[in-house]
Design a protein around this motif. Sequence first.
Motif, PDB file in Angstrom:
ATOM      1  N   SER A  25      38.524  35.207  40.992  1.00 49.98           N
ATOM      2  CA  SER A  25      38.472  36.745  41.447  1.00 49.98           C
ATOM      3  C   SER A  25      39.815  37.255  41.097  1.00 49.98           C
ATOM      4  CB  SER A  25      37.970  36.631  42.678  1.00 49.98           C
ATOM      5  OG  SER A  25      38.707  36.047  43.749  1.00 49.98           O
ATOM      6  N   ASP A  26      39.546  38.500  41.095  1.00 51.89           N
ATOM      7  CA  ASP A  26      40.746  39.249  41.443  1.00 51.89           C
ATOM      8  C   ASP A  26      41.454  39.475  40.026  1.00 51.89           C
ATOM      9  OD1 ASP A  26      40.596  39.960  44.348  1.00 51.89           O
ATOM     10  OD2 ASP A  26      41.098  37.795  44.446  1.00 51.89           O
ATOM     11  N   TRP A  27      41.385  38.885  38.855  1.00 50.58           N
ATOM     12  CA  TRP A  27      41.944  38.910  37.807  1.00 50.58           C
ATOM     13  C   TRP A  27      40.878  39.341  36.544  1.00 50.58           C
ATOM     14  CZ3 TRP A  27      47.114  37.944  37.189  1.00 50.58           C
ATOM     15  CH2 TRP A  27      47.738  37.615  38.395  1.00 50.58           C
ATOM     16  N   SER A  28      41.504  39.997  35.637  1.00 49.28           N
ATOM     17  CA  SER A  28      40.808  40.138  34.463  1.00 49.28           C
ATOM     18  C   SER A  28      41.269  39.367  33.161  1.00 49.28           C
ATOM     19  CB  SER A  28      40.913  41.749  33.912  1.00 49.28           C
ATOM     20  OG  SER A  28      40.591  42.583  34.923  1.00 49.28           O
ATOM     21  N   LYS A  29      40.052  38.605  32.795  1.00 57.67           N
ATOM     22  CA  LYS A  29      40.511  37.559  31.712  1.00 57.67           C
ATOM     23  C   LYS A  29      40.183  37.996  30.425  1.00 57.67           C
ATOM     24  CE  LYS A  29      37.801  34.715  33.948  1.00 57.67           C
ATOM     25  NZ  LYS A  29      37.209  35.528  35.074  1.00 57.67           N
ATOM     26  N   GLY A  30      41.113  37.731  29.306  1.00 59.58           N
ATOM     27  CA  GLY A  30      40.710  37.974  27.908  1.00 59.58           C
ATOM     28  C   GLY A  30      39.978  36.753  27.254  1.00 59.58           C
ATOM     29  N   THR A  51      45.061  39.955  33.350  1.00 57.85           N
ATOM     30  CA  THR A  51      45.625  41.082  34.077  1.00 57.85           C
ATOM     31  C   THR A  51      45.499  41.170  35.565  1.00 57.85           C
ATOM     32  OG1 THR A  51      43.781  42.549  33.493  1.00 57.85           O
ATOM     33  CG2 THR A  51      45.871  42.243  31.859  1.00 57.85           C
ATOM     34  N   GLN A  52      45.992  41.886  36.304  1.00 57.60           N
ATOM     35  CA  GLN A  52      45.571  42.250  37.533  1.00 57.60           C
ATOM     36  C   GLN A  52      46.295  43.775  37.676  1.00 57.60           C
ATOM     37  OE1 GLN A  52      46.581  40.981  42.154  1.00 57.60           O
ATOM     38  NE2 GLN A  52      45.414  39.457  40.969  1.00 57.60           N
TER      39      GLN A  52
END
Length: 168
Positions: A25-30, A51-52
């Motif tokens: 959670s809390d992170w955007s993953k490529g 990203t965060q």
Amino acid sequence: NLVSNGDFSQEGAEQITNGNFATDSDWSKGTGITISGGSANFTGNANSFLTQSGVVSSNKTYKATFTVSNYISGAIDINLGGSTRQGNVNANGTYTFYISVSSGNILYFQEDFSTGFVGSIDNVSVKEVGQDWAFINSDISIGDDGLEIISKGGNRPQANQNISGLTI
């Protein structure tokens, strides 16, 4: 003592949520990035991001630390706000970067443009440093040993602090 944070050792509160990757959670993953086993795991997709948002503020300096483990190949960089990419990290270990943010509020890890990054990161931490100081031009920064001044070609680097009640 009128000067605040005169030895530049003060660190602000932790800005990262879930920097130990305890949950996905809390992170955007490529593409090709997963979170499991207490780390973010990269599989070598060139130019992919982790990203965060809402991590940093403009015109502040931060100490960013992270650990690389299970390194196999490629390199990874860290970026805060709109700052220049830092790092080109390509080995296991714990890394610390002092980054001045000119604009933006995002933290991102970026895999190398051509080789990607195969390995894991964990223990991500971002804390503000240099509180109460203003730095004039890019020849001044904060490092592990305090204030670092590099004078280049006639620039006049300055570190300023507004001290109320001071009479000269």
